[in-house]
Design an enzyme around this catalytic site. Structure first.
Site, PDB file in Angstrom:
ATOM      1  N   LYS A  48      38.152  42.516  84.609  1.00 25.11           N
ATOM      2  CA  LYS A  48      38.726  41.174  84.774  1.00 25.11           C
ATOM      3  C   LYS A  48      38.850  40.836  86.273  1.00 25.11           C
ATOM      4  CE  LYS A  48      41.230  41.833  80.486  1.00 25.11           C
ATOM      5  NZ  LYS A  48      42.140  41.251  79.540  1.00 25.11           N
ATOM      6  N   ASN A  97      36.299  46.204  81.022  1.00 26.67           N
ATOM      7  CA  ASN A  97      36.327  44.849  81.556  1.00 26.67           C
ATOM      8  C   ASN A  97      37.402  44.816  82.632  1.00 26.67           C
ATOM      9  OD1 ASN A  97      36.485  42.137  82.076  1.00 26.67           O
ATOM     10  ND2 ASN A  97      37.398  41.569  80.103  1.00 26.67           N
ATOM     11  N   GLU A 111      39.643  35.054  77.076  1.00 27.42           N
ATOM     12  CA  GLU A 111      40.239  34.389  78.239  1.00 27.42           C
ATOM     13  C   GLU A 111      39.369  33.209  78.684  1.00 27.42           C
ATOM     14  OE1 GLU A 111      40.869  37.972  80.515  1.00 27.42           O
ATOM     15  OE2 GLU A 111      42.373  38.537  79.021  1.00 27.42           O
ATOM     16  N   HIS A 161      34.450  35.784  76.010  1.00 24.82           N
ATOM     17  CA  HIS A 161      35.719  36.516  76.074  1.00 24.82           C
ATOM     18  C   HIS A 161      36.857  35.529  75.790  1.00 24.82           C
ATOM     19  CE1 HIS A 161      39.191  38.679  77.605  1.00 24.82           C
ATOM     20  NE2 HIS A 161      38.469  39.783  77.426  1.00 24.82           N
ATOM     21  N   GLY A 190      45.777  42.571  76.136  1.00 25.10           N
ATOM     22  CA  GLY A 190      46.740  42.636  77.233  1.00 25.10           C
ATOM     23  C   GLY A 190      48.193  42.622  76.788  1.00 25.10           C
ATOM     24  N   SER A 220      44.154  46.080  73.765  1.00 29.17           N
ATOM     25  CA  SER A 220      45.167  47.115  74.022  1.00 29.17           C
ATOM     26  C   SER A 220      44.719  48.509  73.608  1.00 29.17           C
ATOM     27  CB  SER A 220      46.500  46.732  73.359  1.00 29.17           C
ATOM     28  OG  SER A 220      47.011  45.561  73.961  1.00 29.17           O
ATOM     29  N   GLU A 253      37.816  41.137  69.224  1.00 33.22           N
ATOM     30  CA  GLU A 253      38.992  41.236  70.073  1.00 33.22           C
ATOM     31  C   GLU A 253      40.034  40.216  69.616  1.00 33.22           C
ATOM     32  OE1 GLU A 253      38.078  43.023  74.124  1.00 33.22           O
ATOM     33  OE2 GLU A 253      37.635  40.906  74.285  1.00 33.22           O
TER      34      GLU A 253
HETATM   35  C1  PEP Z   1      39.779  42.712  77.212  1.00 36.01           C
HETATM   36  O1  PEP Z   1      40.026  42.086  78.218  1.00 36.01           O
HETATM   37  O2  PEP Z   1      38.668  42.571  76.689  1.00 36.01           O
HETATM   38  C2  PEP Z   1      40.783  43.610  76.654  1.00 36.01           C
HETATM   39  C3  PEP Z   1      40.559  44.157  75.511  1.00 36.01           C
HETATM   40  O3  PEP Z   1      41.939  43.796  77.405  1.00 36.01           O
HETATM   41  P1  PEP Z   1      43.092  44.909  77.143  1.00 36.01           P
HETATM   42  O4  PEP Z   1      42.412  46.214  76.837  1.00 36.01           O
HETATM   43  O5  PEP Z   1      43.882  44.937  78.396  1.00 36.01           O
HETATM   44  O6  PEP Z   1      43.874  44.436  75.952  1.00 36.01           O
END
Ligand code: PEP
Length: 267
Positions: free
Chosen positions: A11, A9, A109, A107, A185, A225, A179
């Site tokens: 982003k 992703n 976010e 997601h 992040g 992460s 997630e």
């Molecule tokens: C994500 O945006 O779905 C995600 C898992 O981000 P990160 O790997 O940076 O934690």
């Protein structure tokens, strides 16, 4: 058979030339390891499926570079409306038009920064399915919800609403990503035990809501992460069928290390 999936992703990152350069490196990797890298429709031996979700303006350029490879391309978001006066929105049919086969819905976010409710996520998922896109439904609890002992309730509510009204027959290409919001992040990933517990919960719920066969066939990715250093232990967990990767998907080197850490056996 659940073929593992590693999806990136991107982003709101990269510019056009960086997005194209990254796609080119992934394409070259796919070409040099075609036995191990499979697409959504790939058959034969167990393999790792790879997908990327670039920003909207770069979808078409990335897609045209990846055409002919098994790497799929996803939108990061989609409107629940078909077409019309919805300024700033992108319709599922438009994603299909530029070559996407997948789309992220729900997601964290989108849920937490842009106030998307579980009900809206369910309508987006329905719009994606109606256009022929494979939805990647993201679910997960905040830190406060986990600390209050509400993880299971939050995840189950997001599943119930996200898949409301859906029949198993239309969900053959569904992917789910667990997630935890506190892991996205932050550099703090869920432990393999924490991920395994929620992935099991999700699979059991799929079995009750749909069928045991459907639950056994549906891929549930972990996101939060994931990086080269922790990928192997997370991806080794029984019910973890791959990863949704944010930050570590922005360079081919780190993303492909995660791909390499993925067990290539189907479950
Ligand atoms: C994500 O945006 O779905 C995600 C898992 O981000 P990160 O790997 O940076 O934690």
């Amino acid at each position: 058979m659940r073929i593992p999936v590693i999806a990136g992703n991107w982003k709101m990152n990269l510019d056009r030339s960086a997005a194209v350069a990254l796609a080119r490196e992934l394409r070259d990797h796919a070409a040099s390891s075609s036995a191990a890298v499979g697409g959504a429709s790939g058959g034969g031996a167990a393999r790792v499926e790879i997908g990327v979700a670039p920003p909207f303006p770069y979808l078409e350029a990335v897609r045209s570079l990846l055409r002919g490879t098994p790497i799929w391309v996803a939108g990061q978001n989609v409107s629940h409306e078909k077409l019309g006066a919805f300024t700033g929105e992108v319709a599922a049919s438009m994603l299909v038009d530029v070559g996407c086969s997948h789309v992220l819905v729900g997601h964290s976010e989108r849920r937490h920064l842009y106030g998307e409710s579980s009900d809206l996520v369910g309508r987006k998922l329905a719009a994606a399915l109606a256009a022929g896109l494979a939805p990647l439904l993201c679910v997960g609890e905040t830190l406060a919800e986990r600390q209050a002992g509400k993880t299971n309730a939050v995840v189950l509510e997001q599943l119930e609403s996200g898949l409301k009204g859906q029949e198993e027959a239309s969900l053959g290409r569904l992917l789910i990503a667990y997630e935890p919001v506190w892991a996205i992040g932050t550099g703090v990933n869920a432990t393999p035990a924490q991920a395994g517990e929620v992935h099991r919960l999700i699979r059991e719920w799929l079995g009750r809501r749909f069928s045991k066969a459907f639950a056994a066939a549906t891929r549930i990715l972990y996101g939060g992460s994931v990086k080269a250093e922790n990928a192997a232990e997370l991806l080794a967990v029984d019910d973890v069928d791959g990863a949704l990767v944010g930050g570590a998907s922005l360079t081919a080197a780190s993303f492909l290390k995660i791909v390499a850490a993925c067990p290539t056996r189907a479950r």
